[in-house]
Structures are given as C-alpha cells and as structure tokens.
Design a protein around this motif. Structure first.
Motif, PDB file in Angstrom:
ATOM      1  N   GLY A   1       3.924 150.836 -36.587  1.00 27.01           N
ATOM      2  CA  GLY A   1       4.566 151.366 -35.376  1.00 27.01           C
ATOM      3  C   GLY A   1       3.971 150.762 -34.120  1.00 27.01           C
ATOM      4  N   TRP A   2       2.633 150.632 -34.108  1.00 29.32           N
ATOM      5  CA  TRP A   2       1.963 150.028 -32.958  1.00 29.32           C
ATOM      6  C   TRP A   2       2.380 148.567 -32.815  1.00 29.32           C
ATOM      7  CZ3 TRP A   2      -1.383 146.024 -31.843  1.00 29.32           C
ATOM      8  CH2 TRP A   2      -2.010 146.070 -30.590  1.00 29.32           C
ATOM      9  N   LEU A   3       2.413 147.834 -33.906  1.00 32.48           N
ATOM     10  CA  LEU A   3       2.795 146.420 -33.871  1.00 32.48           C
ATOM     11  C   LEU A   3       4.243 146.241 -33.409  1.00 32.48           C
ATOM     12  CD1 LEU A   3       1.095 145.204 -37.174  1.00 32.48           C
ATOM     13  CD2 LEU A   3       0.390 144.620 -34.837  1.00 32.48           C
ATOM     14  N   LEU A   4       5.146 147.082 -33.914  1.00 29.70           N
ATOM     15  CA  LEU A   4       6.553 146.988 -33.513  1.00 29.70           C
ATOM     16  C   LEU A   4       6.725 147.315 -32.028  1.00 29.70           C
ATOM     17  CD1 LEU A   4       8.309 148.561 -36.630  1.00 29.70           C
ATOM     18  CD2 LEU A   4       8.168 146.137 -36.022  1.00 29.70           C
ATOM     19  N   THR A   5       5.962 148.276 -31.540  1.00 29.13           N
ATOM     20  CA  THR A   5       6.022 148.629 -30.115  1.00 29.13           C
ATOM     21  C   THR A   5       5.520 147.471 -29.260  1.00 29.13           C
ATOM     22  OG1 THR A   5       5.713 150.968 -30.613  1.00 29.13           O
ATOM     23  CG2 THR A   5       5.206 150.265 -28.369  1.00 29.13           C
ATOM     24  N   VAL A   6       4.439 146.855 -29.684  1.00 30.28           N
ATOM     25  CA  VAL A   6       3.908 145.694 -28.955  1.00 30.28           C
ATOM     26  C   VAL A   6       4.936 144.564 -28.954  1.00 30.28           C
ATOM     27  CG1 VAL A   6       2.124 143.895 -28.983  1.00 30.28           C
ATOM     28  CG2 VAL A   6       1.484 146.292 -29.302  1.00 30.28           C
ATOM     29  N   ALA A   7       5.554 144.313 -30.100  1.00 28.59           N
ATOM     30  CA  ALA A   7       6.563 143.251 -30.192  1.00 28.59           C
ATOM     31  C   ALA A   7       7.735 143.540 -29.253  1.00 28.59           C
ATOM     32  CB  ALA A   7       7.049 143.104 -31.631  1.00 28.59           C
ATOM     33  N   ARG A   8       8.202 144.777 -29.237  1.00 31.39           N
ATOM     34  CA  ARG A   8       9.312 145.160 -28.348  1.00 31.39           C
ATOM     35  C   ARG A   8       8.927 144.952 -26.889  1.00 31.39           C
ATOM     36  NH1 ARG A   8      10.457 149.708 -25.604  1.00 31.39           N
ATOM     37  NH2 ARG A   8       8.806 150.847 -26.668  1.00 31.39           N
ATOM     38  N   ASN A   9       7.701 145.342 -26.532  1.00 32.60           N
ATOM     39  CA  ASN A   9       7.237 145.168 -25.153  1.00 32.60           C
ATOM     40  C   ASN A   9       7.150 143.696 -24.762  1.00 32.60           C
ATOM     41  OD1 ASN A   9       7.076 147.928 -24.819  1.00 32.60           O
ATOM     42  ND2 ASN A   9       4.885 148.026 -25.245  1.00 32.60           N
ATOM     43  N   ILE A  10       6.741 142.858 -25.693  1.00 35.12           N
ATOM     44  CA  ILE A  10       6.682 141.412 -25.424  1.00 35.12           C
ATOM     45  C   ILE A  10       8.076 140.868 -25.169  1.00 35.12           C
ATOM     46  CG2 ILE A  10       6.173 139.156 -26.463  1.00 35.12           C
ATOM     47  CD1 ILE A  10       3.781 140.560 -27.876  1.00 35.12           C
ATOM     48  N   VAL A  11       9.034 141.276 -25.988  1.00 34.46           N
ATOM     49  CA  VAL A  11      10.421 140.816 -25.795  1.00 34.46           C
ATOM     50  C   VAL A  11      10.934 141.284 -24.434  1.00 34.46           C
ATOM     51  CG1 VAL A  11      12.796 141.037 -26.643  1.00 34.46           C
ATOM     52  CG2 VAL A  11      10.926 140.644 -28.253  1.00 34.46           C
ATOM     53  N   ILE A  12      10.684 142.538 -24.100  1.00 28.34           N
ATOM     54  CA  ILE A  12      11.132 143.068 -22.808  1.00 28.34           C
ATOM     55  C   ILE A  12      10.488 142.291 -21.657  1.00 28.34           C
ATOM     56  CG2 ILE A  12      10.975 145.080 -21.266  1.00 28.34           C
ATOM     57  CD1 ILE A  12      11.345 146.824 -23.803  1.00 28.34           C
ATOM     58  N   ASP A  13       9.197 142.014 -21.766  1.00 27.70           N
ATOM     59  CA  ASP A  13       8.509 141.245 -20.720  1.00 27.70           C
ATOM     60  C   ASP A  13       9.121 139.858 -20.550  1.00 27.70           C
ATOM     61  OD1 ASP A  13       6.817 143.371 -20.296  1.00 27.70           O
ATOM     62  OD2 ASP A  13       5.109 142.495 -21.377  1.00 27.70           O
ATOM     63  N   ARG A  14       9.459 139.217 -21.662  1.00 23.03           N
ATOM     64  CA  ARG A  14      10.061 137.873 -21.589  1.00 23.03           C
ATOM     65  C   ARG A  14      11.445 137.919 -20.951  1.00 23.03           C
ATOM     66  NH1 ARG A  14       8.210 134.537 -26.969  1.00 23.03           N
ATOM     67  NH2 ARG A  14       5.981 134.699 -26.552  1.00 23.03           N
ATOM     68  N   VAL A  15      12.227 138.923 -21.301  1.00 20.22           N
ATOM     69  CA  VAL A  15      13.560 139.056 -20.703  1.00 20.22           C
ATOM     70  C   VAL A  15      13.432 139.291 -19.202  1.00 20.22           C
ATOM     71  CG1 VAL A  15      15.614 140.527 -20.609  1.00 20.22           C
ATOM     72  CG2 VAL A  15      14.713 139.809 -22.815  1.00 20.22           C
ATOM     73  N   ARG A  16      12.529 140.144 -18.814  1.00 20.78           N
ATOM     74  CA  ARG A  16      12.322 140.414 -17.381  1.00 20.78           C
ATOM     75  C   ARG A  16      11.854 139.166 -16.648  1.00 20.78           C
ATOM     76  NH1 ARG A  16       9.367 146.279 -17.960  1.00 20.78           N
ATOM     77  NH2 ARG A  16      11.273 147.490 -18.231  1.00 20.78           N
ATOM     78  N   ALA A  17      10.972 138.411 -17.281  1.00 13.49           N
ATOM     79  CA  ALA A  17      10.492 137.182 -16.649  1.00 13.49           C
ATOM     80  C   ALA A  17      11.634 136.188 -16.445  1.00 13.49           C
ATOM     81  CB  ALA A  17       9.387 136.546 -17.493  1.00 13.49           C
ATOM     82  N   LEU A  18      12.526 136.093 -17.421  1.00 15.87           N
ATOM     83  CA  LEU A  18      13.679 135.190 -17.276  1.00 15.87           C
ATOM     84  C   LEU A  18      14.629 135.671 -16.186  1.00 15.87           C
ATOM     85  CD1 LEU A  18      14.533 134.329 -20.992  1.00 15.87           C
ATOM     86  CD2 LEU A  18      13.610 132.794 -19.239  1.00 15.87           C
ATOM     87  N   GLN A  19      14.792 136.981 -16.075  1.00 17.97           N
ATOM     88  CA  GLN A  19      15.681 137.526 -15.054  1.00 17.97           C
ATOM     89  C   GLN A  19      15.097 137.372 -13.665  1.00 17.97           C
ATOM     90  OE1 GLN A  19      16.245 141.521 -16.485  1.00 17.97           O
ATOM     91  NE2 GLN A  19      17.976 140.949 -17.783  1.00 17.97           N
TER      92      GLN A  19
END
Length: 180
Positions: free
Chosen positions: A70-88
């Motif tokens: 659960g911790w790993l999946l949450t970290v992965a989701r946060n990384i994806v969100i950070d990358r999307v925000r950075a692109l935007q």
C-alpha cells in the motif's frame, strides 16, 4: 577497517531490501504504474523512483500503519501525479510548422540599423536622397526613377553613385548592421 566492513554490510542490506521489495511487489507496481501512465517505459521509471524512495525511507516501510505494498503504490501514484503536474506547469511543446518563417528573437539591432540609415539619409542632399529612395526603397529601375523624378537616366545613375559614396564614407566601409 571496521568502518569499511560496516559500510559494505549496509550496502548489502540495502541491495537485499530493494531486491526483495522488487521481487515481492515489482509486478504489481509496474502494472499499477502502467495503468496510471499508459506507457510501459514511463511506468518502469516510476517503479524505479518508488524503489529509490523506499531505499531512502526504510523506516516508512517498517513503521507504516498500512501494508508495504500500500505504501509503495501510494508513492508510485504520487510520483505519477507529480510528473503530470510538472508537465502541466510547462508550456506545451509545439512542433515547428513546415514552411513557416522562424520568428526573430530580438529586433533591436534592426531598429537601430534603420535609425542609423535614416539619419545617414538625412545627411544627404535632397536630390541624392530622392534618387536612393526611388531606386532602393521603392525598387524602381533607373528609367522609372528618371521618369518619376523628371530627370535624365544618366543623372539618376550619377546621383545614386555619389549618394552611395557619401554613405560609404559615413559608415567607414561598414554595413549598417556592423557585419562587413
């Protein structure tokens, strides 16, 4: 020597931690990240970054209230969100249009050149300036200039020659943009 041995032992433990996390949770992480990103290569980058964060925060794995996965999946989701925000946050990349002329970054030099040329033209006599304006700025032939100004073609040639000589002397054989 003891310091060297403890460092090697720590490195071996870190490697074993990451290896076991990947063996146990790697497939689930890659599947989840691929679903989020839509791109297998990007998902692999997300998993790698997730494992690096796990390596940097081993206490979070041991002391977390939920499961390690659960911790790993949450970290992965946060990384994806950070990358999307950075692109935007960045302006959209636009491919160059074929046949379109490139934009001029700074036109200050051309403005200064124009001002210098206009000042130099003002220093000429009215007759010389009129000939240059017709021939070079209005792109008229010698015959057209002669007809427009009501003077013989030979006079057009003579005045343009003398006007250009005066401009060359003024600019010291340099071109107005300084490239010459």
């Amino acid at each position: 020597m003891a310091l060297w041995g403890s460092r090697r032992r720590r490195e071996a433990e870190d490697e074993a931690l990451i290896r076991s996390l990947y063996n146990e949770h790697g497939r689930a992480l890659i599947a989840y990240a691929t679903r989020l990103t839509g791109d297998r290569a990007a998902a692999e980058d997300v998993v790698q970054e997730t494992l690096i964060r796990a390596w940097r925060n081993p206490d979070a794995l041991v002391n977390s209230k939920g499961s390690v996965r659960g911790w790993l999946l949450t970290v992965a989701r946060n990384i994806v969100i950070d990358r999307v925000r950075a692109l935007q946050a960045r302006p959209a990349e636009v491919a160059p249009v074929a046949g379109a002329e490139p934009t001029q970054d700074d036109h200050a030099d051309s403005v200064v050149d124009s001002m210098v040329v206009m000042e130099a033209l003002e220093s000429l006599s009215e007759d010389h300036r009129a000939v240059l304006m017709e021939v070079y700025f209005r792109r008229r032939s010698v015959a057209e200039t002669a007809q427009t100004l009501g003077i013989p073609p030979g006079t057009v040639k003579s005045r343009s020659h003398h006007a250009l000589q005066a401009l060359r002397r003024r600019f010291g054989s340099r071109t107005p943009s300084g490239k010459g």
